[in-house]
Design a protein around this motif. Sequence first.
Motif, PDB file in Angstrom:
ATOM      1  N   GLU A   1      12.073 -29.039  43.360  1.00 23.35           N
ATOM      2  CA  GLU A   1      12.071 -29.620  42.460  1.00 23.35           C
ATOM      3  C   GLU A   1      10.720 -30.015  41.749  1.00 23.35           C
ATOM      4  OE1 GLU A   1      14.749 -30.202  40.274  1.00 23.35           O
ATOM      5  OE2 GLU A   1      15.890 -28.810  41.560  1.00 23.35           O
ATOM      6  N   ILE A   2      10.447 -30.372  40.463  1.00 18.61           N
ATOM      7  CA  ILE A   2       9.134 -30.809  40.063  1.00 18.61           C
ATOM      8  C   ILE A   2       8.397 -31.804  41.008  1.00 18.61           C
ATOM      9  CG2 ILE A   2       7.632 -31.426  38.276  1.00 18.61           C
ATOM     10  CD1 ILE A   2       9.595 -30.123  36.358  1.00 18.61           C
ATOM     11  N   SER A   3       7.365 -31.787  41.720  1.00 20.98           N
ATOM     12  CA  SER A   3       6.946 -32.701  42.576  1.00 20.98           C
ATOM     13  C   SER A   3       6.413 -34.016  41.730  1.00 20.98           C
ATOM     14  CB  SER A   3       5.730 -32.013  43.245  1.00 20.98           C
ATOM     15  OG  SER A   3       5.047 -32.948  43.746  1.00 20.98           O
ATOM     16  N   GLY A   4       6.442 -35.056  42.321  1.00 23.24           N
ATOM     17  CA  GLY A   4       5.788 -36.358  41.837  1.00 23.24           C
ATOM     18  C   GLY A   4       4.405 -36.169  41.837  1.00 23.24           C
ATOM     19  N   ARG A   5       3.729 -35.078  42.376  1.00 29.15           N
ATOM     20  CA  ARG A   5       2.394 -34.916  42.413  1.00 29.15           C
ATOM     21  C   ARG A   5       1.910 -34.226  41.377  1.00 29.15           C
ATOM     22  NH1 ARG A   5       0.409 -31.955  47.466  1.00 29.15           N
ATOM     23  NH2 ARG A   5      -1.518 -32.448  46.654  1.00 29.15           N
ATOM     24  N   VAL A   6       2.532 -33.866  40.410  1.00 27.19           N
ATOM     25  CA  VAL A   6       2.098 -33.263  39.150  1.00 27.19           C
ATOM     26  C   VAL A   6       2.771 -34.035  38.029  1.00 27.19           C
ATOM     27  CG1 VAL A   6       1.215 -30.896  40.023  1.00 27.19           C
ATOM     28  CG2 VAL A   6       3.544 -31.508  38.762  1.00 27.19           C
ATOM     29  N   GLN A   7       2.004 -33.818  36.736  1.00 21.72           N
ATOM     30  CA  GLN A   7       2.721 -34.489  35.286  1.00 21.72           C
ATOM     31  C   GLN A   7       2.915 -33.047  34.673  1.00 21.72           C
ATOM     32  OE1 GLN A   7       2.376 -38.084  33.884  1.00 21.72           O
ATOM     33  NE2 GLN A   7       0.864 -38.785  35.241  1.00 21.72           N
ATOM     34  N   LEU A   8       4.339 -32.780  34.511  1.00 23.56           N
ATOM     35  CA  LEU A   8       4.374 -31.448  33.566  1.00 23.56           C
ATOM     36  C   LEU A   8       4.905 -32.098  32.350  1.00 23.56           C
ATOM     37  CD1 LEU A   8       6.363 -28.287  34.349  1.00 23.56           C
ATOM     38  CD2 LEU A   8       6.324 -29.272  32.207  1.00 23.56           C
ATOM     39  N   MET A   9       3.867 -31.956  31.262  1.00 25.39           N
ATOM     40  CA  MET A   9       4.392 -32.632  30.026  1.00 25.39           C
ATOM     41  C   MET A   9       4.810 -31.923  29.006  1.00 25.39           C
ATOM     42  SD  MET A   9       1.199 -35.550  29.899  1.00 25.39           S
ATOM     43  CE  MET A   9       0.915 -36.684  31.131  1.00 25.39           C
ATOM     44  N   ILE A  10       5.760 -32.144  28.324  1.00 25.87           N
ATOM     45  CA  ILE A  10       6.252 -31.430  26.927  1.00 25.87           C
ATOM     46  C   ILE A  10       6.053 -32.462  25.826  1.00 25.87           C
ATOM     47  CG2 ILE A  10       7.938 -30.283  25.675  1.00 25.87           C
ATOM     48  CD1 ILE A  10       9.577 -29.998  28.375  1.00 25.87           C
ATOM     49  N   GLY A  11       4.971 -31.759  24.865  1.00 23.37           N
ATOM     50  CA  GLY A  11       4.849 -32.816  23.881  1.00 23.37           C
ATOM     51  C   GLY A  11       4.127 -34.146  24.169  1.00 23.37           C
ATOM     52  N   GLY A  12       3.371 -34.059  25.312  1.00 21.81           N
ATOM     53  CA  GLY A  12       2.664 -35.424  25.782  1.00 21.81           C
ATOM     54  C   GLY A  12       3.897 -36.278  26.562  1.00 21.81           C
TER      55      GLY A  12
END
Lengths: 607, 92
Positions: free
Chosen positions: B52-63
């Motif tokens: 799953e998406i790690s808490g170590r990155v911020q993948l942002m959609i529309g900020g």
Amino acid sequence: MELKTFGKSMCHINLSTGQMDMRPAPEEWVRKYVGARGLGVRYVLEAGPTVEPLSSENLLCFVNGPLTGSETSMSGRWACVTKSPLTQTVTDSHQGGWTGARLRWAGFDGLIIEGKSDSPVYLFIEDGQIELRDATEVWGKGIHETVAFFRDRYGKKNLSVNAIGPAGETLCRYAAWVNEDDRAFGRGGTGAVGGAKNLKAIVIRAGIQKSRDLDSDAWKKVRRNALDGIRDERNITSPKKGGLSVYGTNVLMNATNTIGALGVRNSQRTSFGDRAEAISGEYVEQNILVADPTCHACPVACKKEVEVTEGPWKGLHMESVEYEPAWSLGANCDNDDINSIAKMIDQCNDLGMDPIELGNALSMYMEATEEGWLDDEDAGLAWGDTQSMVDLIEAIARRDGVGDLLAEGPARAAETLGHPEIAMACKGQAVAAYDPRGLKGMGLGYATSNRGGCHLRAYVAAAELGVLQGVEADPLAWKGKGELVKIFQDLHAFSDSLDLCKFSAFAEGAEQYAEQYSVARGEAFSADDVMATGERIYNLERYYNNLAGFVEGSDKLPARYTEEASTDGGSKGHVSELTEMLGEYYQVRGWKDAVVPEDKLRELQIP
Amino acid sequence: MLVNFHATLRAIVGEKTVDLAIPEGSCAIELARHVAERWPALADQLLDDEGEISGRVQLMIGGRNVRWLPDGSATRIAAGDVIDIFPPTAGG
């Protein structure tokens, strides 16, 4: 050096009489308030909360923490504590570099300064001795020239010079003390308090001394634990790998820009769009970075030294291009020229000014110009007019022309112009580079900061930006921010009193602080003690401010943040729900509105 | 689909903005897995042990970090959405 003896070597200096006394801090104070920020506030309380900040009666305290000067990672810090001429609150500001460590190595834990000298003086400190010496030759000179003067006189080796510039001498309300050319007690106008006392500089000559406590296995173990956390590649502090180390604080620019938390044009907008890239840490690293200097005992090296290679300031070599001034003098003023920002930061370093307050004064003045609110003879200042900004900064430091108005700070200046609503300030001090509409907790932190608008009292952005695993918080949610802000304020009140760099909190927490302080103190100190002590310090400051006249209704944000919706980025359409957050906050604090009640004071054994 | 990479992630990808061949209507976790496959050096930061998406990155959609959106990592990416991926960032 014996850490367990911290607080024993406090030198009281009366500049009016020239008298100096070595008096240990009361042990009860050290036990309750630790050192640096906490201990300094306790001293400042002695002068009375209604003291006039620029009078001879105000105390100007330079105080180390119990870990300053040791090999503890990120401990190259000390605090300047006084009553602020900008806010009229108690204020503390912290400086990196080597000066605090050298004070310790020279045999002192702190300097408690009162009175006013008849003529300009500086303190020369070496080998357990302090002398007042004539500073007439450097009065009026910039900090770079002042540092060079003392290096010529005393040699560069093992020398630190902490000085005020012309802005401090002219009592600019946001004047700073700057050491070693570029590390500042930036906020709150501590430099003006120095200027009012005719104190130009503190010059310390002292070589490195190792702490005897470092020979103990217990000390080595706790120091190693903390260092391992700082070096952990998952943390932003990781040397040469983490974002803070590689890009410095300006690693933030693109992030706040994207989420809609980057104030533009005096916070009229919330994102700089594609133009943010040109003033970002990534751009600096690729284009003008030349070195990564560091402070005493710090492996992170977040300072970014640059050289400008083109344009009117070609050849300028300076440090450090930080996120805060890149915002305050950049996006906030509609300026995307990183070279001009480097120039203006260097001006602040040389003239001795807080670039956050300065940038807010300029952006306020730009908005007033745009609105046509200036007198006819006032030329005003256009958005992004970098050459005029550079010229005006010099005028502010000298209080020439309209510079005299802007040297009062954006809050007072906007009031004078008849439009207090365009000052983005809390309790008289300007906000920093986090728009409260895009980072809701930061807005509550600004409003409830004990030293006026400030991002560092509760750096809850660490949770809202996802840096702290397990403590993440949605930046646009307001529920729960009351408790979160209190936790951060209390933790940082303690770390500021140790005095460890704020950025240590990206890799350490109450457990690590407690472990290190236990060994330094020579008796057990738990993580719960860390938080309880931090709470006591925060309440002591609030108690001071209450006595100074900050009562119910004083924790506020500019209406722009609560009434005008965010224009761009992820926060578009949002305002700050300050009233709701304050309700939560006061409940967890046990306060009556902005006031610490008597029962809370008794519970925390204040003062 | 245009994706902006920031800070230490950009240093690995080599450029700020990359046009990724991901089908329209893909969701955030599919994007993260695609990126991890194309740049294996990013995989440890982007994905956790469960993929799953790690808490170590911020993948942002529309900020907005998808973590805080109602559908989380299953959030669909619409045409025209601005995508940004950040490592942890703080300072100040």
